[in-house]
Design an enzyme around this catalytic site. Structure first.
Site, PDB file in Angstrom:
ATOM      1  N   ARG A   1      31.521  30.748  38.110  1.00 44.78           N
ATOM      2  CA  ARG A   1      31.507  31.957  37.290  1.00 44.78           C
ATOM      3  C   ARG A   1      31.666  31.664  35.797  1.00 44.78           C
ATOM      4  NH1 ARG A   1      34.922  36.950  39.601  1.00 44.78           N
ATOM      5  NH2 ARG A   1      33.228  36.925  41.095  1.00 44.78           N
TER       6      ARG A   1
ATOM      7  N   HIS B   1      33.785  38.010  33.866  1.00 44.31           N
ATOM      8  CA  HIS B   1      32.691  38.169  34.823  1.00 44.31           C
ATOM      9  C   HIS B   1      31.389  38.082  34.046  1.00 44.31           C
ATOM     10  CE1 HIS B   1      30.140  39.588  38.022  1.00 44.31           C
ATOM     11  NE2 HIS B   1      31.170  39.531  38.845  1.00 44.31           N
TER      12      HIS B   1
ATOM     13  N   GLY C   1      32.602  42.858  45.469  1.00 45.27           N
ATOM     14  CA  GLY C   1      32.174  41.753  46.320  1.00 45.27           C
ATOM     15  C   GLY C   1      32.738  41.836  47.725  1.00 45.27           C
TER      16      GLY C   1
ATOM     17  N   HIS D   1      37.628  40.161  33.295  1.00 44.09           N
ATOM     18  CA  HIS D   1      37.525  40.635  34.675  1.00 44.09           C
ATOM     19  C   HIS D   1      38.799  40.378  35.477  1.00 44.09           C
ATOM     20  CE1 HIS D   1      35.471  41.644  38.391  1.00 44.09           C
ATOM     21  NE2 HIS D   1      35.700  40.448  38.909  1.00 44.09           N
TER      22      HIS D   1
ATOM     23  N   GLU E   1      28.615  34.040  47.651  1.00 45.14           N
ATOM     24  CA  GLU E   1      28.878  34.263  46.225  1.00 45.14           C
ATOM     25  C   GLU E   1      29.041  32.907  45.562  1.00 45.14           C
ATOM     26  OE1 GLU E   1      31.927  37.140  45.374  1.00 45.14           O
ATOM     27  OE2 GLU E   1      30.864  38.722  46.431  1.00 45.14           O
TER      28      GLU E   1
ATOM     29  N   ARG F   1      39.402  31.615  39.129  1.00 47.12           N
ATOM     30  CA  ARG F   1      39.458  32.151  40.496  1.00 47.12           C
ATOM     31  C   ARG F   1      38.089  32.086  41.178  1.00 47.12           C
ATOM     32  NH1 ARG F   1      38.198  37.183  42.457  1.00 47.12           N
ATOM     33  NH2 ARG F   1      37.780  37.834  40.319  1.00 47.12           N
TER      34      ARG F   1
HETATM   35  C1  SIN Z   1      31.880  40.478  42.217  1.00 48.41           C
HETATM   36  O1  SIN Z   1      31.599  41.207  43.154  1.00 48.41           O
HETATM   37  O2  SIN Z   1      31.070  39.864  41.560  1.00 48.41           O
HETATM   38  C2  SIN Z   1      33.315  40.374  41.845  1.00 48.41           C
HETATM   39  C3  SIN Z   1      34.068  39.783  42.942  1.00 48.41           C
HETATM   40  C4  SIN Z   1      35.292  39.140  42.418  1.00 48.41           C
HETATM   41  O3  SIN Z   1      35.612  39.274  41.240  1.00 48.41           O
HETATM   42  O4  SIN Z   1      35.943  38.459  43.189  1.00 48.41           O
END
Ligand code: SIN
Length: 506
Positions: free
Chosen positions: A278, A232, A50, A337, A116, A372
């Protein structure tokens, strides 16, 4: 006899972004960095797709970033630490750019930023689409190698923390090619990463088994929130270990989540649909998979022909399994993740043990709470890695004897594979008392058989923490306690009988 080496400066264990940042910040003192793997192969930093979240845009401000971070953290963030993270975030990104990290730019030279999940605006500074971690670490590694003050030794694994009679951490017992060395130093920074390698399905390098956390716990450090693992939602489900990641930025670009019947399902779970937090997306995918409906990421319209240029890492991972994401949907599943819990630190990375600092994923600074916010991890590694390195640099030189170290028990590969399956099954996206009890008992049985080393210590802390938290909050979801309990409380734990080696006071 074990050879003893003294490093006159700061010893850093781990060579991801937090470790290398700490090593640089230790200047003008010398830093010795130990890494169990060749640089940039066994650290999550180099795999991050990301980017770095920071309030860099004209429409943004640290307070807005802080508000999103606190909301994602579900009541468990430490607001003072979040304030530091978000206030120092933009300078941390600029510093990395100055070191050579080639962040994507807009036509007028500003940082290009993507959206995001759970961010209220496009805030993630990225590099060549999904290459942020790789390119940032390339720049960091280059800067490390030209520094006359930093030495790096790869292939070295920490097996025990060395302490003196007062409990001050004085160094590490390290394994290099099967030989043990006691390396003492004025201060030690743990930057050993997370614990994805304790799970059968993970997006992190398999080498990351929570060993730094376990070593610190066994030395008597306070550990926080071990039960909070982030899953994730969109690991690419092609049977690879570790599972490649399909970055959340794809959903930021408009990619949809479909079941096998081609029906978009996220709106049934959350009003923000694909951009829901998430943990919500991970549970939705878990539910679709458990119901046998399948889960796929469809980027055919949102990204389409641009896929190879915009998301080269995801494209390569898909193509390695014969899936062309320009024309086909991507099978996805949640995977371990990120670990929000870790070794408790203050604002300068100091743990509860004098001489020991922690930064990056192995640390619990309090910025992530129960969940997070996406792309806050590289940011935390940079901001708090620098603070930890500077504080370690300034610690007074210790005096007195250091204990003779003995390697803590290791876990045989076959037992580790069993543990990984148990962790994914019982301490995964959805948990309950019955499963967590099975896990906790299995970990105890493994300890009885193989000894209490760092891996089992960490697994045991996760199981015990998850069992004790009889609520659902952030990334920790208990099917038997689906509601949060107010007020929110954090977990702080110290092992009852430390196994740390200490010399008797003279
Ligand atoms: C992602 O790119 O989806 C992961 C980024 C992250 O875990 O902060």
């Amino acid at each position: 006899m074990t050879e003893r080496i003294h490093h006159d400066g700061v010893l850093v264990i781990g060579a991801g972004l937090a470790g290398l940042t700490a090593a640089m910040a230790a200047a003008p003192r010398k830093a010795l960095v130990l890494s169990p793997t060749p640089l940039n192969t066994g650290c999550s930093s180099a795999w991050a797709q990301g980017g770095m979240a920071a309030a860099l845009g004209a429409d943004d401000a640290p307070a807005l970033h802080a508000a999103d971070t606190l909301a994602a953290g579900a009541g468990l963030c430490d607001p003072a630490m979040v304030e530091i993270l978000t206030r120092e975030g933009s300078d941390a990104v600029r510093h990395l750019a100055d070191l050579g990290a080639p962040f994507d730019r807009t036509e007028d030279g500003a940082f290009a930023q993507s959206l995001e999940a759970a961010h209220s605006r496009a805030r993630v500074a990225r590099v060549k689409g999904d290459q942020a971690g790789r390119e940032i670490m390339r720049a960091m590694t280059a800067a490390t190698f030209v520094s006359p003050l930093i030495s790096v030794r790869a292939g070295v694994r920490a097996r025990q923390l060395l302490q003196d009679a007062e409990g001050r951490v004085r160094g590490v017992l390290a394994d290099w090619k099967g030989r043990l060395f006691e390396i003492t130093a004025d201060a030690v920074v743990l930057a050993t990463g997370g614990l994805g390698g304790l799970y059968a399905v993970t997006t992190t390098p398999a080498e990351l088994k929570g060993e730094g956390l376990g070593l610190a716990a066994l030395a008597g450090a306070v550990i926080a929130d071990p039960e909070f693992e982030q899953f994730h939602p969109t690991a690419i489900d092609i049977g690879q270990d570790p599972a490649p990641l399909a970055t959340e930025a794809l959903r930021g670009e408009g990619a949809k989540l479909l079941n096998a019947a081609g029906v978009a399902f996220m709106a049934d779970y959350h009003p923000a649909a694909e951009l829901a937090p998430r943990d919500v997306v991970a549970r939705a995918i878990h539910a679709e998979l458990a119901a046998g409906r399948g889960a796929f990421l469809d980027a055919r319209t949102a990204v389409g022909e641009h896929f190879p240029d915009e998301f080269p890492a995801v494209f390569a991972a898909c193509m390695s399994a014969g899936i062309d994401p320009r024309y086909q949907v991507i099978p996805v599943a949640p995977a371990c993740h990120y670990h929000m819990g870790g070794v408790v630190t203050d604002a300068v990375g100091a743990t509860t043990l004098t001489g020991l600092y922690a930064a990056g994923e192995c640390a619990a600074t309090g910025v992530h709470g129960a969940n997070r916010l996406a792309s806050n991890s590289l940011l935390e590694a940079a901001v708090f890695g620098a603070r930890a390195g500077a504080a370690a640099r300034d610690l007074a030189t210790p005096k007195g004897k250091v204990a003779v170290g003995e390697a803590l028990p290791d876990l045989p590969d076959a037992a580790l594979m069993d543990l990984r399956r148990l962790m994914t099954r019982h301490a995964g996206v959805v948990r309950d008392a019955a499963g967590l009890t099975v896990l906790a008992e299995a970990v105890e049985a493994m300890k009885a058989r193989h000894g209490e080393g760092p891996i089992l210590t960490t697994a045991g802390l996760v199981a015990a923490g998850a069992l004790a938290r009889r609520e659902s909050r952030g990334a920790h979801y208990r099917a038997d306690f689906p509601q949060p309990v107010e007020p929110p409380t954090r977990t702080f734990v110290t092992l009852p009988g430390q196994q740390a080696l200490k010399v008797a006071a003279e």
